[in-house]
Design an enzyme around this catalytic site. Structure first.
Site, PDB file in Angstrom:
ATOM      1  N   PHE A 204      32.194  61.754  17.533  1.00 55.74           N
ATOM      2  CA  PHE A 204      31.580  61.657  16.211  1.00 55.74           C
ATOM      3  C   PHE A 204      32.255  62.653  15.271  1.00 55.74           C
ATOM      4  O   PHE A 204      32.345  63.839  15.577  1.00 55.74           O
ATOM      5  CB  PHE A 204      30.087  61.946  16.282  1.00 55.74           C
ATOM      6  CG  PHE A 204      29.265  60.843  16.892  1.00 55.74           C
ATOM      7  CD1 PHE A 204      29.870  59.748  17.504  1.00 55.74           C
ATOM      8  CD2 PHE A 204      27.887  60.883  16.853  1.00 55.74           C
ATOM      9  CE1 PHE A 204      29.116  58.734  18.080  1.00 55.74           C
ATOM     10  CE2 PHE A 204      27.112  59.878  17.416  1.00 55.74           C
ATOM     11  CZ  PHE A 204      27.734  58.797  18.032  1.00 55.74           C
ATOM     12  N   GLU A 205      32.685  62.175  14.131  1.00 54.45           N
ATOM     13  CA  GLU A 205      33.365  63.014  13.155  1.00 54.45           C
ATOM     14  C   GLU A 205      32.746  62.791  11.778  1.00 54.45           C
ATOM     15  O   GLU A 205      31.743  62.084  11.634  1.00 54.45           O
ATOM     16  CB  GLU A 205      34.865  62.693  13.134  1.00 54.45           C
ATOM     17  CG  GLU A 205      35.548  62.908  14.484  1.00 54.45           C
ATOM     18  CD  GLU A 205      37.039  62.585  14.473  1.00 54.45           C
ATOM     19  OE1 GLU A 205      37.617  62.462  13.373  1.00 54.45           O
ATOM     20  OE2 GLU A 205      37.621  62.450  15.566  1.00 54.45           O
TER      21      GLU A 205
END
Length: 600
Positions: A386-387
């Site tokens: 997740f970014e």
């Protein structure tokens, strides 16, 4: 991870200073003194520490004497210069200094009461800033600082003073007695001891290394390995110093799952395989990935919308990847890799795949859709990459051990459900950026006064909650701004130093947002793989094979560490992760070859 052309994604925290109450100082009392060291900068920067090398001294302009501070903010750095000063508890202090330039701040933090700052939006000539504060009942140190504002040009400071009563030298406390153990689990040991007269805090040591600070007479040391013997000691601390260590007690942790029997080799090479796109590196068939790669993360599964929780894995189309294999051949390649002892995971997210599980419905959809991908292709587990804006903390969410933000709570719940569904052999890994993990040493969420980036440190509650289920954490030590290490110095990409400092933080643990009573516990070395770009094409922060080797020598052997002093040596460090298999193939397998040469 980037899936198109590599881009620089500097994600450094934006800490907004909150102006404190400005007041004119009263006449100094007879016992008062100027406690600031080198406040006129006549001895260069001695006594001061400036972020990211932003500060220097100049001979003009100066307010008095022959030197003054010049510091230049950048787009991601406010050019803070600071020093820590020993003070007396429960005492009043006046902080003042002369400044010039646009947006110059002067302040004090760690006061134990209300931290203060004052500022000027514009000072064409020298202007005096003054503020006052009273220290807390147990405060023995404060940090005074000056800083500018992001990208607004150089500022100047001179004749900085902190006037107030000096610290009473006194005597360090006596050595604590009565140290004993309480509840022991597979990953923690509870300790307690007898109070020491005059102590303001206590330091807890594990195997001779300080691991946390306590204000009371008990503490629980976490992040331990199952079925492992540890030795503990404690010291008493006050403004005069620290006592000698107490007599040691030992405890052996109980047997635990330790993330499951995942069958990884002692040292593993982890790589992301572009499975749903090609980009400039070209498409690589899964069957053509060399046997050196122990964990292959299929990039990427992405949501149908940011908040749907519905994850889809769409393999690269023929129009983009002319040499793409059929579904049948792809599934056969998965089985062949597994038969050779390799692990194949689906990686969720990436630079383009924002995932925000804002509701329990999205959480449940996430579990079912990810399970469908794993079952369809017969995969070994899941990687969370997740970014961007996938994870951020609500304003009132300040305790990483007890998160309340829905996107955090729902992700933790979803991952625990998946781990329980597939059992102990399920491989769970995470690939956060440094901004979401190590930056938490300085800042966490929106901060005490608000205004900070709410994403800062947002991975910490997820990693903490899943520390016993997590197989691998491979932080992306690339595409990163400067990050402060446990030596309180900023470290930048481009050499072994950055990887050593960032990994040492994970293996040692660190206080979150500078709170010594709120420590993120260390992870096991077998849970850590260091994330590096495979080549200059793959991302910012590439280091040469020689620097990769120096990193491994320092962390696993304690040799060739350079200026950074690690807090241990970890021969059981799991290995390396890289973005990506495709880019390494593009560069003639340089990263893989270096790994093979090192670990054999």
């Amino acid at each position: 991870m980037v899936r198109a052309r590599p881009v620089l994604t500097f994600l450094t925290a934006v800490l907004l200073a909150v102006p404190g109450v400005t007041a004119l100082s009263s006449a100094a009392r007879a016992a008062d003194a100027d406690l600031a060291v080198n406040g006129g900068f006549e001895s260069g920067l001695s006594g001061w520490s400036c972020t990211a090398g932003s500060g220097t001294t100049v001979g003009s302009p100066v307010h008095s004497g022959g030197s003054a501070l010049q510091a230049t903010p950048a787009g991601s750095d406010n050019a803070q210069c600071a020093q820590t000063v020993t003070v007396r508890p429960g005492a009043q202090y006046t902080l003042s200094g002369y400044v010039r330039g646009s947006y110059v701040y002067l302040g004090a933090s760690g006061t134990g009461t209300t931290d203060v700052s004052t500022w000027t939006p514009s000072a064409a000539d020298w202007q005096k800033l003054t503020t006052t504060f009273t220290t807390g009942a147990s405060t023995t140190e404060v940090t005074i600082y000056t800083h500018g504002w992001y990208g607004t040009g150089a500022y100047y400071a001179d004749d900085v003073s902190l006037v107030g009563p000096g610290a009473d030298a006194g005597q360090p406390p006596a050595v604590p007695t009565g140290l004993g153990t309480g509840t022991v689990t597979s990953s923690s040991v509870a300790l307690s001891w007898t109070a020491v007269t005059g102590a303001t805090s206590y330091a807890v040591y594990r195997d001779g290394v300080k691991v946390q600070t306590a204000t009371g007479t008990s503490a629980t040391v976490t992040g331990l390995n199952p079925s492992t013997a540890y030795s503990f000691q404690v010291t008493a601390v006050n403004g005069a110093g620290e006592s000698a260590k107490s007599a040691a007690v030992t405890a052996t942790t109980t047997t635990g799952s330790s993330g499951g029997s995942t069958g990884l080799p002692t040292h593993a090479l982890v790589g992301y395989l572009h499975a749903s796109f090609a980009n400039g590196s070209g498409y690589t068939r899964l069957a053509d990935v060399p046997d050196s790669w122990d964990v292959i993360d299929l990039a990427f599964g992405e949501p149908t919308s940011a908040t749907s929780g519905d994850i889809r894995f769409n393999r690269c189309p023929v129009t983009e990847c002319p040499n793409v294999e059929s579904d049948a051949d792809f599934k056969a390649a998965v089985k062949a890799k597994q038969a050779a002892g390799k692990k194949v995971l689906i990686s969720i997210g990436g630079a383009n795949g924002q995932v925000q599980l804002t509701t329990t419905a999205a959480r449940d959809t996430f579990v079912s859709s990810v399970s469908n991908i794993i079952d369809t292709y017969g995969l070994d587990g899941l990687d969370i990459d997740f970014e961007g804006h996938s994870l951020s903390l609500d304003t009132n969410d300040t305790d990483f051990k007890n998160p309340t933000t829905p996107v955090i709570v729902n992700l933790i719940s979803a991952l625990k459900t998946l781990k329980a569904r597939y059992g102990s052999t399920f491989v769970l890994s995470m690939a956060p950026e440094t901004f979401f993990v190590q930056m938490g040493y300085q800042f966490y969420g929106t901060g005490k006064f608000g205004g900070q980036d709410p994403r800062c440190g947002a991975y910490l509650p997820v990693v903490y909650a899943l520390r016993d289920d997590l197989t691998l954490l491979h932080v992306q030590d690339y595409n990163s701004g400067p990050i402060m290490g446990l030596d309180n110095q900023y470290h930048s990409m481009g050499g072994a130093d950055f990887h050593i400092a960032m990994t040492d933080m994970l293996l040692t643990g660190f206080p979150v947002a500078g709170d010594a009573n709120n420590v993120f516990p260390p992870l096991r070395p077998d849970q850590i793989a260091i994330g590096m770009p495979a080549s200059t094409n793959a991302g910012n922060g590439y280091v040469s094979p020689a620097e990769v080797t120096r990193t491994l020598d320092c962390l696993t052997k304690g040799t060739d560490c350079g200026a950074y002093a690690t807090h241990g040596t970890w021969p059981a460090l799991r290995g390396l992760m890289t973005w990506s298999v495709n880019w390494d193939r593009y560069s003639n397998w340089e990263f893989q070859k270096n790994f093979d040469a090192y670990f054999g």
